[in-house]
Design an enzyme around this catalytic site. Structure first.
Site, PDB file in Angstrom:
ATOM      1  N   LYS A 112       3.388  -1.597   7.541  1.00 20.42           N
ATOM      2  CA  LYS A 112       4.812  -1.277   7.570  1.00 20.42           C
ATOM      3  C   LYS A 112       5.185  -0.388   8.761  1.00 20.42           C
ATOM      4  CE  LYS A 112       5.790  -2.463   2.858  1.00 20.42           C
ATOM      5  NZ  LYS A 112       4.468  -2.851   2.312  1.00 20.42           N
TER       6      LYS A 112
HETATM    7  C1  LIG Z   1       4.220  -4.056   1.742  1.00 18.62           C
HETATM    8  C2  LIG Z   1       2.819  -4.561   1.639  1.00 18.62           C
HETATM    9  C3  LIG Z   1       2.548  -5.919   1.348  1.00 18.62           C
HETATM   10  C4  LIG Z   1       3.640  -6.933   1.038  1.00 18.62           C
HETATM   11  O1  LIG Z   1       4.416  -7.245   2.170  1.00 18.62           O
HETATM   12  P1  LIG Z   1       5.828  -8.002   2.031  1.00 18.62           P
HETATM   13  O2  LIG Z   1       6.444  -7.951   3.374  1.00 18.62           O
HETATM   14  O3  LIG Z   1       6.591  -7.204   0.986  1.00 18.62           O
HETATM   15  O4  LIG Z   1       5.563  -9.392   1.556  1.00 18.62           O
HETATM   16  C5  LIG Z   1       1.208  -6.336   1.325  1.00 18.62           C
HETATM   17  N1  LIG Z   1       0.210  -5.465   1.572  1.00 18.62           N
HETATM   18  C6  LIG Z   1       0.435  -4.166   1.865  1.00 18.62           C
HETATM   19  C7  LIG Z   1      -0.721  -3.273   2.122  1.00 18.62           C
HETATM   20  C8  LIG Z   1       1.739  -3.662   1.910  1.00 18.62           C
HETATM   21  O5  LIG Z   1       1.956  -2.360   2.200  1.00 18.62           O
END
Ligand SMILES: *Cc1c(COP(=O)(O)O)cnc(C)c1O
Length: 474
Positions: A112
Protein backbone atom coordinates in the site's frame (compact mmCIF):
# COMPACT_ATOMS: atom_id res chain seq x y z
CA UNK A 1 -7.93 13.37 -18.95
CA UNK A 2 -11.55 13.33 -17.72
CA UNK A 3 -13.07 10.93 -15.22
CA UNK A 4 -16.60 9.52 -15.12
CA UNK A 5 -18.55 7.78 -12.36
CA UNK A 6 -19.43 4.08 -12.49
CA UNK A 7 -23.03 5.01 -11.56
CA UNK A 8 -23.34 7.45 -14.47
CA UNK A 9 -24.94 10.33 -12.58
CA UNK A 10 -22.11 12.37 -11.05
CA UNK A 11 -20.38 15.21 -12.91
CA UNK A 12 -17.29 14.45 -15.00
CA UNK A 13 -14.17 15.67 -13.21
CA UNK A 14 -10.49 16.26 -13.86
CA UNK A 15 -7.75 14.50 -11.89
CA UNK A 16 -7.36 17.14 -9.18
CA UNK A 17 -11.03 16.99 -8.19
CA UNK A 18 -11.09 13.21 -8.41
CA UNK A 19 -8.13 13.16 -6.02
CA UNK A 20 -9.85 15.32 -3.40
CA UNK A 21 -13.38 13.91 -3.86
CA UNK A 22 -12.80 10.16 -3.48
CA UNK A 23 -16.32 8.71 -3.76
CA UNK A 24 -18.46 10.25 -6.53
CA UNK A 25 -21.60 12.15 -5.51
CA UNK A 26 -23.85 9.45 -7.01
CA UNK A 27 -22.17 6.83 -4.81
CA UNK A 28 -20.04 5.55 -7.69
CA UNK A 29 -16.29 5.34 -8.24
CA UNK A 30 -14.40 7.48 -10.71
CA UNK A 31 -12.70 5.81 -13.70
CA UNK A 32 -10.82 7.33 -16.65
CA UNK A 33 -13.19 8.21 -19.48
CA UNK A 34 -10.80 6.50 -21.92
CA UNK A 35 -7.64 4.47 -21.36
CA UNK A 36 -4.47 6.19 -22.55
CA UNK A 37 -2.40 3.96 -24.83
CA UNK A 38 1.09 2.61 -24.33
CA UNK A 39 2.24 1.65 -27.84
CA UNK A 40 4.97 -0.96 -28.43
CA UNK A 41 7.31 1.99 -29.15
CA UNK A 42 6.38 3.60 -25.81
CA UNK A 43 7.00 0.33 -24.00
CA UNK A 44 10.38 -0.04 -25.66
CA UNK A 45 11.34 3.43 -24.44
CA UNK A 46 10.06 2.77 -20.89
CA UNK A 47 12.09 -0.44 -20.68
CA UNK A 48 15.25 1.62 -20.30
CA UNK A 49 14.00 3.84 -17.48
CA UNK A 50 14.25 3.70 -13.69
CA UNK A 51 11.22 2.93 -11.53
CA UNK A 52 10.68 6.61 -10.62
CA UNK A 53 11.00 7.67 -14.26
CA UNK A 54 8.50 5.02 -15.35
CA UNK A 55 6.13 6.14 -12.58
CA UNK A 56 6.33 9.68 -13.89
CA UNK A 57 5.77 8.63 -17.51
CA UNK A 58 2.79 6.39 -16.69
CA UNK A 59 1.07 8.68 -14.17
CA UNK A 60 1.35 11.83 -16.28
CA UNK A 61 -0.93 10.16 -18.84
CA UNK A 62 -3.69 10.38 -16.20
CA UNK A 63 -3.08 13.57 -14.25
CA UNK A 64 -3.94 16.16 -16.91
CA UNK A 65 -2.94 19.66 -15.84
CA UNK A 66 -3.00 18.93 -12.09
CA UNK A 67 0.81 19.00 -11.87
CA UNK A 68 3.53 20.41 -14.07
CA UNK A 69 6.13 17.86 -15.18
CA UNK A 70 8.78 19.04 -12.71
CA UNK A 71 6.37 18.69 -9.78
CA UNK A 72 5.18 15.22 -10.74
CA UNK A 73 8.70 14.07 -11.41
CA UNK A 74 9.80 15.51 -8.06
CA UNK A 75 7.06 13.56 -6.27
CA UNK A 76 8.11 10.27 -7.88
CA UNK A 77 11.82 10.84 -7.20
CA UNK A 78 11.16 11.70 -3.57
CA UNK A 79 8.79 8.78 -2.94
CA UNK A 80 10.60 5.96 -4.70
CA UNK A 81 14.06 7.33 -3.92
CA UNK A 82 13.38 6.62 -0.25
CA UNK A 83 12.33 2.98 -0.73
CA UNK A 84 14.74 0.45 0.67
CA UNK A 85 15.48 -1.54 -2.47
CA UNK A 86 17.04 0.32 -5.38
CA UNK A 87 14.82 -1.60 -7.84
CA UNK A 88 11.77 -0.48 -5.76
CA UNK A 89 9.69 -3.50 -6.86
CA UNK A 90 12.29 -6.26 -7.41
CA UNK A 91 11.52 -9.65 -8.97
CA UNK A 92 12.75 -12.92 -7.52
CA UNK A 93 12.73 -15.90 -9.83
CA UNK A 94 11.25 -18.98 -8.12
CA UNK A 95 11.36 -21.43 -11.03
CA UNK A 96 11.75 -21.47 -14.83
CA UNK A 97 8.71 -19.30 -15.51
CA UNK A 98 7.55 -18.04 -12.10
CA UNK A 99 8.64 -14.81 -10.46
CA UNK A 100 7.62 -13.21 -7.18
CA UNK A 101 7.40 -9.40 -7.23
CA UNK A 102 8.36 -7.96 -3.84
CA UNK A 103 6.18 -4.98 -2.99
CA UNK A 104 7.24 -4.50 0.61
CA UNK A 105 10.22 -2.18 0.35
CA UNK A 106 8.37 0.99 1.39
CA UNK A 107 8.16 2.53 4.88
CA UNK A 108 5.41 0.25 6.30
CA UNK A 109 6.43 -3.02 4.61
CA UNK A 110 3.24 -3.58 2.56
CA UNK A 111 2.38 -2.74 -1.04
CA UNK A 112 0.00 0.00 0.00
CA UNK A 113 2.99 2.33 0.41
CA UNK A 114 3.55 2.28 -3.36
CA UNK A 115 0.39 4.31 -3.98
CA UNK A 116 -0.26 5.93 -0.60
CA UNK A 117 3.11 7.72 -0.52
CA UNK A 118 2.33 9.28 -3.90
CA UNK A 119 -1.23 10.13 -2.84
CA UNK A 120 0.02 11.93 0.29
CA UNK A 121 2.37 14.14 -1.71
CA UNK A 122 -0.24 14.83 -4.39
CA UNK A 123 -2.68 15.92 -1.67
CA UNK A 124 -0.11 18.18 -0.07
CA UNK A 125 0.74 19.82 -3.36
CA UNK A 126 -2.87 20.47 -4.35
CA UNK A 127 -3.89 21.67 -0.88
CA UNK A 128 -0.97 24.09 -0.65
CA UNK A 129 -1.83 25.46 -4.09
CA UNK A 130 -5.47 25.94 -3.08
CA UNK A 131 -4.69 27.19 0.43
CA UNK A 132 -6.94 24.49 1.91
CA UNK A 133 -6.68 22.10 4.83
CA UNK A 134 -8.38 18.72 5.20
CA UNK A 135 -9.30 16.30 7.95
CA UNK A 136 -8.59 12.77 6.81
CA UNK A 137 -10.53 9.93 8.40
CA UNK A 138 -9.96 6.28 7.60
CA UNK A 139 -10.71 2.80 8.92
CA UNK A 140 -8.16 0.02 8.80
CA UNK A 141 -7.82 -3.67 9.50
CA UNK A 142 -4.07 -3.07 9.62
CA UNK A 143 -2.05 -2.19 6.51
CA UNK A 144 -3.96 0.79 5.08
CA UNK A 145 -3.84 2.73 8.36
CA UNK A 146 -0.09 2.59 8.82
CA UNK A 147 0.53 3.39 5.14
CA UNK A 148 -1.78 6.43 5.38
CA UNK A 149 -0.18 7.64 8.61
CA UNK A 150 3.31 7.39 7.11
CA UNK A 151 2.13 9.19 3.97
CA UNK A 152 0.58 12.14 5.82
CA UNK A 153 2.84 12.47 8.88
CA UNK A 154 4.12 16.02 9.25
CA UNK A 155 1.79 17.37 6.54
CA UNK A 156 0.93 20.98 7.34
CA UNK A 157 -2.36 20.65 5.44
CA UNK A 158 -3.91 17.54 6.96
CA UNK A 159 -4.97 16.17 10.34
CA UNK A 160 -5.27 12.41 10.03
CA UNK A 161 -7.49 10.18 12.19
CA UNK A 162 -7.21 6.41 11.71
CA UNK A 163 -9.62 4.00 13.38
CA UNK A 164 -8.54 0.46 14.06
CA UNK A 165 -10.43 -2.24 16.01
CA UNK A 166 -8.96 -2.32 19.52
CA UNK A 167 -7.00 -5.51 20.16
CA UNK A 168 -7.68 -6.94 16.70
CA UNK A 169 -4.66 -5.85 14.64
CA UNK A 170 -1.25 -7.53 14.87
CA UNK A 171 1.26 -5.99 17.33
CA UNK A 172 3.53 -4.91 14.45
CA UNK A 173 0.62 -3.27 12.62
CA UNK A 174 -0.55 -1.51 15.81
CA UNK A 175 2.89 -0.16 16.65
CA UNK A 176 3.34 1.13 13.10
CA UNK A 177 0.26 3.29 13.70
CA UNK A 178 0.78 4.29 17.33
CA UNK A 179 4.50 5.06 17.52
CA UNK A 180 4.62 7.77 14.84
CA UNK A 181 5.56 10.95 16.67
CA UNK A 182 3.86 13.60 14.53
CA UNK A 183 1.41 16.19 15.88
CA UNK A 184 -1.12 15.74 13.05
CA UNK A 185 -1.40 11.95 13.44
CA UNK A 186 -4.17 10.49 15.60
CA UNK A 187 -4.47 6.71 16.00
CA UNK A 188 -7.80 5.72 17.52
CA UNK A 189 -8.43 2.27 18.97
CA UNK A 190 -12.18 1.88 18.64
CA UNK A 191 -13.94 -0.50 21.01
CA UNK A 192 -15.45 -2.61 18.22
CA UNK A 193 -14.71 -4.60 15.07
CA UNK A 194 -13.26 -3.51 11.71
CA UNK A 195 -16.83 -3.21 10.40
CA UNK A 196 -17.62 -0.84 13.30
CA UNK A 197 -14.59 1.26 12.29
CA UNK A 198 -15.80 1.39 8.69
CA UNK A 199 -19.33 2.25 9.79
CA UNK A 200 -17.96 5.05 11.97
CA UNK A 201 -16.08 6.55 9.03
CA UNK A 202 -19.21 6.29 6.87
CA UNK A 203 -21.26 7.97 9.60
CA UNK A 204 -18.77 10.86 9.76
CA UNK A 205 -19.01 11.34 5.97
CA UNK A 206 -22.81 11.09 6.04
CA UNK A 207 -22.99 13.86 8.65
CA UNK A 208 -22.99 16.60 6.00
CA UNK A 209 -22.59 19.47 8.47
CA UNK A 210 -19.58 17.77 10.09
CA UNK A 211 -18.11 16.79 6.72
CA UNK A 212 -18.29 20.32 5.35
CA UNK A 213 -17.16 22.05 8.57
CA UNK A 214 -13.99 19.96 8.83
CA UNK A 215 -13.40 19.41 5.11
CA UNK A 216 -13.34 15.61 5.50
CA UNK A 217 -11.37 13.57 3.01
CA UNK A 218 -10.79 9.83 2.57
CA UNK A 219 -7.81 7.76 1.48
CA UNK A 220 -9.23 4.28 0.95
CA UNK A 221 -8.89 2.54 -2.38
CA UNK A 222 -12.11 3.92 -3.84
CA UNK A 223 -9.87 6.96 -4.49
CA UNK A 224 -8.54 6.61 -8.05
CA UNK A 225 -5.20 8.08 -6.96
CA UNK A 226 -4.72 4.97 -4.78
CA UNK A 227 -4.99 2.73 -7.87
CA UNK A 228 -3.04 4.74 -10.44
CA UNK A 229 0.50 4.42 -8.98
CA UNK A 230 -0.03 0.65 -8.75
CA UNK A 231 -0.23 0.45 -12.54
CA UNK A 232 3.49 1.28 -12.58
CA UNK A 233 4.84 -1.95 -11.12
CA UNK A 234 2.87 -4.05 -13.58
CA UNK A 235 4.63 -2.11 -16.34
CA UNK A 236 8.13 -2.30 -14.83
CA UNK A 237 7.87 -6.01 -14.02
CA UNK A 238 6.44 -7.04 -17.41
CA UNK A 239 9.17 -5.06 -19.17
CA UNK A 240 11.96 -6.41 -17.02
CA UNK A 241 11.14 -10.01 -17.97
CA UNK A 242 10.89 -8.93 -21.60
CA UNK A 243 7.15 -9.40 -22.16
CA UNK A 244 5.96 -8.75 -25.72
CA UNK A 245 2.70 -9.22 -27.62
CA UNK A 246 4.05 -12.59 -28.85
CA UNK A 247 5.09 -13.64 -25.35
CA UNK A 248 2.85 -11.90 -22.83
CA UNK A 249 2.98 -12.29 -19.05
CA UNK A 250 0.28 -13.38 -16.59
CA UNK A 251 -0.14 -11.88 -13.10
CA UNK A 252 -1.36 -13.52 -9.89
CA UNK A 253 -2.66 -11.02 -7.34
CA UNK A 254 -3.72 -11.61 -3.71
CA UNK A 255 -7.06 -9.85 -3.71
CA UNK A 256 -9.28 -8.17 -1.14
CA UNK A 257 -10.90 -4.96 -2.36
CA UNK A 258 -9.92 -5.67 -6.00
CA UNK A 259 -7.83 -2.48 -6.09
CA UNK A 260 -4.47 -4.00 -6.88
CA UNK A 261 -5.74 -6.36 -9.57
CA UNK A 262 -7.77 -3.54 -11.11
CA UNK A 263 -4.44 -1.75 -11.64
CA UNK A 264 -3.27 -4.83 -13.58
CA UNK A 265 -6.44 -4.63 -15.66
CA UNK A 266 -5.80 -0.92 -16.30
CA UNK A 267 -2.25 -1.71 -17.48
CA UNK A 268 -3.66 -4.32 -19.85
CA UNK A 269 -6.25 -1.86 -21.23
CA UNK A 270 -3.38 0.55 -21.92
CA UNK A 271 -1.61 -2.02 -24.07
CA UNK A 272 0.78 -3.81 -21.70
CA UNK A 273 1.19 -7.38 -22.98
CA UNK A 274 -0.74 -9.13 -20.19
CA UNK A 275 -2.43 -12.46 -20.84
CA UNK A 276 -4.28 -13.76 -17.77
CA UNK A 277 -4.98 -12.09 -14.43
CA UNK A 278 -5.47 -14.48 -11.54
CA UNK A 279 -7.58 -13.38 -8.57
CA UNK A 280 -6.09 -15.14 -5.54
CA UNK A 281 -8.45 -15.31 -2.56
CA UNK A 282 -8.20 -16.84 0.91
CA UNK A 283 -11.15 -18.68 2.47
CA UNK A 284 -13.20 -15.51 1.95
CA UNK A 285 -13.64 -16.47 -1.66
CA UNK A 286 -16.62 -14.51 -3.01
CA UNK A 287 -14.56 -13.37 -6.04
CA UNK A 288 -13.26 -16.80 -7.02
CA UNK A 289 -16.80 -18.17 -6.61
CA UNK A 290 -18.04 -15.39 -8.90
CA UNK A 291 -15.54 -16.34 -11.60
CA UNK A 292 -16.65 -19.97 -11.32
CA UNK A 293 -20.40 -19.35 -11.44
CA UNK A 294 -21.19 -15.77 -12.50
CA UNK A 295 -22.99 -15.32 -9.19
CA UNK A 296 -21.93 -12.87 -6.51
CA UNK A 297 -23.20 -14.32 -3.25
CA UNK A 298 -22.46 -12.77 0.12
CA UNK A 299 -21.37 -14.99 3.02
CA UNK A 300 -20.06 -13.98 6.45
CA UNK A 301 -16.39 -12.99 6.74
CA UNK A 302 -14.27 -15.76 8.29
CA UNK A 303 -11.19 -14.25 9.98
CA UNK A 304 -8.00 -15.71 8.48
CA UNK A 305 -4.21 -15.54 8.80
CA UNK A 306 -4.21 -13.24 5.73
CA UNK A 307 -6.45 -10.55 7.31
CA UNK A 308 -5.98 -7.88 4.63
CA UNK A 309 -8.03 -10.11 2.32
CA UNK A 310 -10.84 -10.83 4.79
CA UNK A 311 -13.36 -8.96 2.69
CA UNK A 312 -16.70 -9.94 1.17
CA UNK A 313 -17.74 -6.76 -0.62
CA UNK A 314 -14.80 -5.69 -2.80
CA UNK A 315 -15.32 -2.00 -3.39
CA UNK A 316 -13.14 -1.76 -6.51
CA UNK A 317 -14.91 -4.62 -8.26
CA UNK A 318 -17.44 -1.98 -9.23
CA UNK A 319 -14.85 -0.45 -11.55
CA UNK A 320 -14.52 -3.72 -13.46
CA UNK A 321 -18.26 -4.34 -13.41
CA UNK A 322 -18.74 -0.97 -15.11
CA UNK A 323 -16.71 -2.21 -18.10
CA UNK A 324 -18.41 -5.62 -18.03
CA UNK A 325 -21.77 -3.80 -18.27
CA UNK A 326 -20.40 -1.84 -21.28
CA UNK A 327 -20.09 1.29 -19.13
CA UNK A 328 -23.81 1.44 -18.44
CA UNK A 329 -24.02 3.29 -15.08
CA UNK A 330 -27.72 2.55 -14.62
CA UNK A 331 -27.11 -1.20 -14.99
CA UNK A 332 -24.26 -1.04 -12.42
CA UNK A 333 -26.49 0.87 -10.01
CA UNK A 334 -29.27 -1.68 -10.39
CA UNK A 335 -27.00 -4.71 -9.91
CA UNK A 336 -25.32 -3.24 -6.85
CA UNK A 337 -28.46 -1.98 -5.15
CA UNK A 338 -29.93 -5.46 -5.62
CA UNK A 339 -26.76 -6.90 -4.12
CA UNK A 340 -27.02 -4.58 -1.13
CA UNK A 341 -30.62 -5.65 -0.50
CA UNK A 342 -30.40 -9.39 -1.10
CA UNK A 343 -26.67 -10.21 -0.85
CA UNK A 344 -26.84 -11.66 -4.34
CA UNK A 345 -26.59 -10.80 -8.02
CA UNK A 346 -25.72 -12.68 -11.19
CA UNK A 347 -24.35 -11.72 -14.59
CA UNK A 348 -25.33 -13.25 -17.93
CA UNK A 349 -23.41 -16.19 -19.41
CA UNK A 350 -22.02 -13.83 -22.07
CA UNK A 351 -20.63 -11.50 -19.42
CA UNK A 352 -19.20 -14.38 -17.41
CA UNK A 353 -17.47 -15.65 -20.56
CA UNK A 354 -15.92 -12.24 -21.10
CA UNK A 355 -14.70 -12.05 -17.51
CA UNK A 356 -13.25 -15.56 -17.79
CA UNK A 357 -11.51 -14.65 -21.02
CA UNK A 358 -9.04 -12.65 -18.93
CA UNK A 359 -9.49 -13.52 -15.22
CA UNK A 360 -9.11 -16.76 -13.29
CA UNK A 361 -9.94 -17.19 -9.62
CA UNK A 362 -8.39 -19.60 -7.13
CA UNK A 363 -8.93 -19.99 -3.39
CA UNK A 364 -6.29 -21.04 -0.88
CA UNK A 365 -7.63 -21.96 2.56
CA UNK A 366 -5.84 -21.69 5.93
CA UNK A 367 -4.10 -25.08 5.73
CA UNK A 368 -3.23 -24.43 2.10
CA UNK A 369 -1.69 -21.07 3.04
CA UNK A 370 0.55 -22.63 5.71
CA UNK A 371 1.45 -25.53 3.40
CA UNK A 372 2.43 -23.04 0.67
CA UNK A 373 4.64 -21.00 3.04
CA UNK A 374 6.36 -24.28 3.98
CA UNK A 375 6.69 -25.62 0.43
CA UNK A 376 8.06 -22.34 -0.95
CA UNK A 377 10.57 -22.14 1.90
CA UNK A 378 11.72 -25.71 1.37
CA UNK A 379 11.92 -25.42 -2.41
CA UNK A 380 13.41 -21.92 -2.77
CA UNK A 381 14.55 -20.68 0.66
CA UNK A 382 12.17 -17.70 0.39
CA UNK A 383 10.11 -16.79 3.46
CA UNK A 384 6.69 -15.51 2.38
CA UNK A 385 3.96 -13.77 4.36
CA UNK A 386 0.50 -15.40 4.35
CA UNK A 387 -0.94 -13.01 1.70
CA UNK A 388 1.95 -13.71 -0.66
CA UNK A 389 1.45 -17.42 0.01
CA UNK A 390 -2.25 -17.22 -0.97
CA UNK A 391 -1.01 -15.77 -4.25
CA UNK A 392 1.59 -18.49 -4.79
CA UNK A 393 -1.05 -21.11 -3.87
CA UNK A 394 -3.23 -19.71 -6.66
CA UNK A 395 -0.28 -19.68 -9.07
CA UNK A 396 0.24 -23.39 -8.43
CA UNK A 397 -3.47 -24.14 -8.94
CA UNK A 398 -3.49 -22.09 -12.15
CA UNK A 399 -0.76 -24.31 -13.55
CA UNK A 400 -2.13 -27.60 -12.16
CA UNK A 401 -5.58 -26.90 -13.62
CA UNK A 402 -4.12 -26.00 -17.01
CA UNK A 403 -5.53 -22.46 -16.82
CA UNK A 404 -1.98 -21.19 -17.29
CA UNK A 405 0.49 -23.23 -19.30
CA UNK A 406 3.92 -24.14 -17.88
CA UNK A 407 5.52 -22.08 -20.67
CA UNK A 408 3.71 -18.87 -19.67
CA UNK A 409 5.77 -16.34 -17.71
CA UNK A 410 3.88 -15.67 -14.50
CA UNK A 411 4.45 -12.99 -11.85
CA UNK A 412 2.94 -13.53 -8.40
CA UNK A 413 2.73 -10.51 -6.12
CA UNK A 414 4.27 -10.50 -2.62
CA UNK A 415 2.31 -7.74 -0.93
CA UNK A 416 3.67 -7.76 2.62
CA UNK A 417 6.95 -8.43 4.40
CA UNK A 418 6.84 -11.73 6.32
CA UNK A 419 7.79 -9.95 9.58
CA UNK A 420 4.42 -8.19 9.52
CA UNK A 421 2.75 -11.56 10.19
CA UNK A 422 5.33 -13.45 12.28
CA UNK A 423 2.87 -15.77 14.07
CA UNK A 424 1.47 -17.22 10.85
CA UNK A 425 4.94 -17.67 9.39
CA UNK A 426 6.21 -19.33 12.56
CA UNK A 427 3.27 -21.73 12.63
CA UNK A 428 4.16 -22.84 9.09
CA UNK A 429 7.96 -23.16 9.21
CA UNK A 430 8.96 -22.76 12.87
CA UNK A 431 10.98 -19.62 12.13
CA UNK A 432 10.14 -16.10 13.26
CA UNK A 433 11.07 -13.61 10.51
CA UNK A 434 12.91 -10.52 11.76
CA UNK A 435 11.92 -6.93 11.03
CA UNK A 436 14.37 -4.87 8.94
CA UNK A 437 17.01 -3.14 11.10
CA UNK A 438 15.36 0.31 11.00
CA UNK A 439 12.27 -1.21 12.66
CA UNK A 440 14.03 -3.69 14.95
CA UNK A 441 12.95 -1.81 18.11
CA UNK A 442 9.40 -1.08 16.85
CA UNK A 443 7.66 -3.12 19.54
CA UNK A 444 9.55 -1.32 22.33
CA UNK A 445 8.72 2.18 21.07
CA UNK A 446 6.29 4.30 23.08
CA UNK A 447 2.70 4.16 21.86
CA UNK A 448 0.33 7.12 21.46
CA UNK A 449 -3.30 6.31 20.87
CA UNK A 450 -6.75 7.19 22.12
CA UNK A 451 -9.20 4.46 23.04
CA UNK A 452 -12.74 5.51 22.21
CA UNK A 453 -16.14 3.89 22.68
CA UNK A 454 -17.97 2.88 19.50
CA UNK A 455 -20.30 5.86 19.87
CA UNK A 456 -20.82 8.52 17.23
CA UNK A 457 -21.15 11.45 19.64
CA UNK A 458 -17.95 10.51 21.49
CA UNK A 459 -15.96 10.15 18.28
CA UNK A 460 -17.20 13.26 16.47
CA UNK A 461 -16.70 15.41 19.59
CA UNK A 462 -13.16 14.07 19.95
CA UNK A 463 -12.24 14.92 16.34
CA UNK A 464 -13.90 18.33 16.43
CA UNK A 465 -12.04 19.17 19.66
CA UNK A 466 -8.62 18.34 18.22
CA UNK A 467 -9.25 20.17 14.94
CA UNK A 468 -10.50 23.26 16.82
CA UNK A 469 -7.42 23.31 19.09
CA UNK A 470 -5.18 23.16 16.03
CA UNK A 471 -7.07 25.94 14.29
CA UNK A 472 -6.82 28.19 17.36
CA UNK A 473 -3.09 27.58 17.60
CA UNK A 474 -2.54 28.39 13.92
C1 LIG B 1 -4.48 -4.57 1.07
C2 LIG B 1 -3.79 -5.89 0.95
C3 LIG B 1 -4.25 -6.88 0.06
C4 LIG B 1 -5.51 -6.72 -0.79
O1 LIG B 1 -5.35 -5.75 -1.80
P1 LIG B 1 -6.62 -5.15 -2.58
O2 LIG B 1 -6.09 -4.03 -3.39
O3 LIG B 1 -7.57 -4.71 -1.48
O4 LIG B 1 -7.22 -6.24 -3.41
C5 LIG B 1 -3.52 -8.07 -0.04
N1 LIG B 1 -2.41 -8.27 0.70
C6 LIG B 1 -1.94 -7.34 1.56
C7 LIG B 1 -0.72 -7.63 2.34
C8 LIG B 1 -2.60 -6.12 1.72
O5 LIG B 1 -2.13 -5.19 2.58
Amino acid sequence: MRYISTRGKAPELGFEDVLLTGLARDGGLYVPKTWPALTPADLKRLAGLSYAETAFEVCRLFTGDAFDDATLKGIMDEVYGSFEHSAVAPLKQLDGNLWMMELFHGPTLAFKDYAMQVLGRMFDHVLTKRGEKVTIVGATSGDTGSAAIEAFRDSANAEIFIFFPKGRVSPVQQHQMTTVDAPNVHAIALEGTFDDCQDMVKALFNDIAFRDKHNLSGVNSINWARILPQVVYYVTSALSIGATAERPVSFVVPTGNFGNIFAAYAAKQMGLPVDRMVVATNQNDILSRFLASGEMKLEGVQPSISPSMDIQVSSNFERYLFDLFDRDGAAVTEALSGFRETGHFAVSQGMLDRARAEFDGFRTDEDGTRATIKAVYEETGEITDPHSAVSLGAARQARDSGAIGMDMPMISLACAHPAKFPDAVESAIGLRPALPPRLADLLEREERMTVLANDYGTVSTHIAGIVATKENAA
